[in-house]
Write a protein that holds these residues in place. Structure first.
Motif, PDB file in Angstrom:
ATOM      1  N   THR A   1       0.828  -1.206   0.000  1.00 15.86           N
ATOM      2  CA  THR A   1       0.000   0.000   0.000  1.00 15.86           C
ATOM      3  C   THR A   1       0.863   1.257   0.000  1.00 15.86           C
ATOM      4  O   THR A   1       0.634   2.192  -0.779  1.00 15.86           O
TER       5      THR A   1
ATOM      6  N   ASP B   1      -4.281   8.092  -3.673  1.00 16.01           N
ATOM      7  CA  ASP B   1      -4.859   7.937  -2.348  1.00 16.01           C
ATOM      8  C   ASP B   1      -4.422   6.597  -1.741  1.00 16.01           C
ATOM      9  O   ASP B   1      -4.598   5.547  -2.371  1.00 16.01           O
TER      10      ASP B   1
ATOM     11  N   ALA C   1      -4.468   0.624  -1.116  1.00 16.73           N
ATOM     12  CA  ALA C   1      -4.692  -0.531  -0.237  1.00 16.73           C
ATOM     13  C   ALA C   1      -5.728  -1.478  -0.832  1.00 16.73           C
ATOM     14  O   ALA C   1      -5.562  -2.714  -0.797  1.00 16.73           O
TER      15      ALA C   1
ATOM     16  N   ILE D   1      -5.830   4.794   0.444  1.00 18.19           N
ATOM     17  CA  ILE D   1      -6.972   3.888   0.561  1.00 18.19           C
ATOM     18  C   ILE D   1      -7.186   3.141  -0.750  1.00 18.19           C
ATOM     19  O   ILE D   1      -7.419   1.925  -0.775  1.00 18.19           O
TER      20      ILE D   1
ATOM     21  N   LEU E   1     -11.942   4.899  -6.417  1.00 18.97           N
ATOM     22  CA  LEU E   1     -12.334   4.343  -5.130  1.00 18.97           C
ATOM     23  C   LEU E   1     -13.517   3.387  -5.290  1.00 18.97           C
ATOM     24  O   LEU E   1     -13.536   2.303  -4.685  1.00 18.97           O
TER      25      LEU E   1
ATOM     26  N   SER F   1     -13.024  -0.642  -4.451  1.00 19.75           N
ATOM     27  CA  SER F   1     -13.823  -1.191  -3.356  1.00 19.75           C
ATOM     28  C   SER F   1     -14.561  -2.457  -3.788  1.00 19.75           C
ATOM     29  O   SER F   1     -14.608  -3.450  -3.050  1.00 19.75           O
TER      30      SER F   1
END
Length: 422
Positions: free
Chosen positions: A114, A124, A129, A126, A181, A185
């Motif tokens: 990450t 980002d 990750a 996140i 994102l 996700s």
């Protein structure tokens, strides 16, 4: 001798009914659907996110795949042939032991992946990750185990299907809320579900023995046994990860999508080889030492045929497929298509020869050595080629490496097969 139509039909039926052909077909179902979804995602992502953002996502995914190889720690390379040669009652314990080792590796690798991915791509953390989790979760799953135990249906349900559903959900999400994102996700969620489902499936197969961790050797000893397979896959992953990073750091941002699309098309073409490789990895060793010579030669001939057909297909299709997938934003010249085709042929021969034949012959060290030398040569070639010629120079370096690796592994395998019969 009867060479009439009836005899020809009989030989054709025999060839189609060959065990290797049947296995390749069953394993190909997963690959075909995965490829179709992957190809369909290119125009959607470019249309919704733009070609430069799509290229940035590709860099993140390449870095994540590199860390997935660390989590897999060579079981993907040596696991299928090893588990195929084990008595059925010992197979589940072999998987359970490997699962524990890989989960212990997963946590620190996910954290490091990450940080590094976010730093290189300037994205980002996140998102980095989630992209990393999407890649490393399947590396801890049972895909290689299903290949080695000849379970193509399980491979589809617990390895390919979660990735397909995750990609499909991600594309729908991007259409509704265009962002990286949203995409990451969805893919990460289904990757984790696939990992859990595959482990539960293996644990409930009573025919494969008891679910237990083998305590006869330490974790260090277990990982030490995996070093040759890990070295081969690790160096190969460097060859698939670092070139795109090198190109990103050297060429203008507007030139990166060309390299990314050429790389993606080459990888999707490589998926055509995957079901054959999966079938061969269990087929070559399972009949015993007395059949290795004949089966190894057949496997190498099949790889050569796939390489030639794939090269012709790449040269023919890449120039008109690229504008179609990129909505006219990217074009691939015919000379680059030729380079891509030659690279695919070398990749097909080197992969089958290395992972199916050399591993079965017990020559994993030659496999690892050849992968390490090829990786070093390729990365130097990509660096020099990109500085001199840009994207074409990088692709030429990769193609030359694939061809050289195919020649070396073929010579080594043929010598090993000859010695097997002596």
């Amino acid at each position: 001798m009867n060479d009439g139509p009836t005899s020809h039909r009989g030989r054709a039926r025999k060839a189609i009914g060959h065990e290797l052909v049947r296995r390749s077909f069953l394993f190909s179902l997963s690959i075909i659907l995965s490829t179709l979804v992957g190809v369909a995602s290119i125009p959607v992502l470019i249309g919704q996110l733009g070609d430069t953002t799509w290229a940035r996502l590709a860099v993140l995914q390449s870095i994540a795949q590199f860390f997935a190889v660390i989590v897999g720690f060579g079981w993907g390379a040596t696991g299928p042939s090893t588990v195929a040669s084990l008595p059925p009652t010992e197979r589940k314990a072999f998987f359970a032991t490997s699962l524990l080792a890989r989960l212990l590796i997963l946590v620190p690798v996910l954290g490091a992946g990450t940080f590094i991915a976010a730093f290189i791509v300037h994205d980002d953390p996140i998102i980095a990750a989630l992209v990393s989790l999407t890649a490393v979760a399947p590396a801890a799953a049972a895909g290689w185990y299903f290949i080695g135990t000849n379970r193509p249906v399980a491979l589809f349900l617990f390895d390919a299907l979660p990735a397909i559903l995750g990609q499909g959900a991600a594309l729908v999400g991007v259409l509704l809320a265009p962002s990286l994102l949203t995409y990451a996700s969805c893919t990460a969620t289904f990757a984790v579900l696939g990992l859990l489902a595959s482990c539960v499936f293996v644990a409930t197969r009573s025919a494969d023995g008891q679910w237990r961790v083998d305590r006869s050797q330490t974790l260090r000893g277990l990982l030490s046994d995996q070093v040759p397979g890990f070295t081969a896959t690790f160096t190969t992953s460097l060859l698939t990860t670092l070139p795109i990073v090198i190109v990103k750091l050297i060429v203008p941002a507007t030139a990166l999508p060309l390299f990314v699309l050429a790389d993606r098309l080459s990888r999707y073409a490589g998926l055509v080889l995957a079901p054959i490789l999966q079938a061969v990895q269990s087929w070559v060793p399972e009949a015993g030492r007395e059949h290795i010579r004949s089966r190894g030669r057949i496997a190498m001939l099949v790889a050569c045929a796939i390489g030639v057909v794939g090269a012709i297909g790449m040269i023919t299709c890449a120039p008109w497929v690229a504008p179609l997938l990129s909505q006219g934003a990217i074009t691939i010249p015919i000379l680059i298509a030729v380079v891509m085709g030659l690279g695919f042929a070398g990749e097909a021969i080197s992969q089958v020869t290395g992972l199916a034949v050399l591993v079965t012959l017990g020559r994993s060290r030659e496999l690892a050595l050849s992968a390490g030398v090829a990786t070093g040569a390729a990365l130097l070639g990509v660096l020099g080629g990109t500085l001199l010629l840009g994207v074409p120079g990088a692709l030429i370096a990769l193609a030359l490496t694939s061809i050289g690796l195919a020649v070396y592994r073929s010579r080594t395998a043929l010598r090993g097969l000859a010695a097997e019969s002596a």
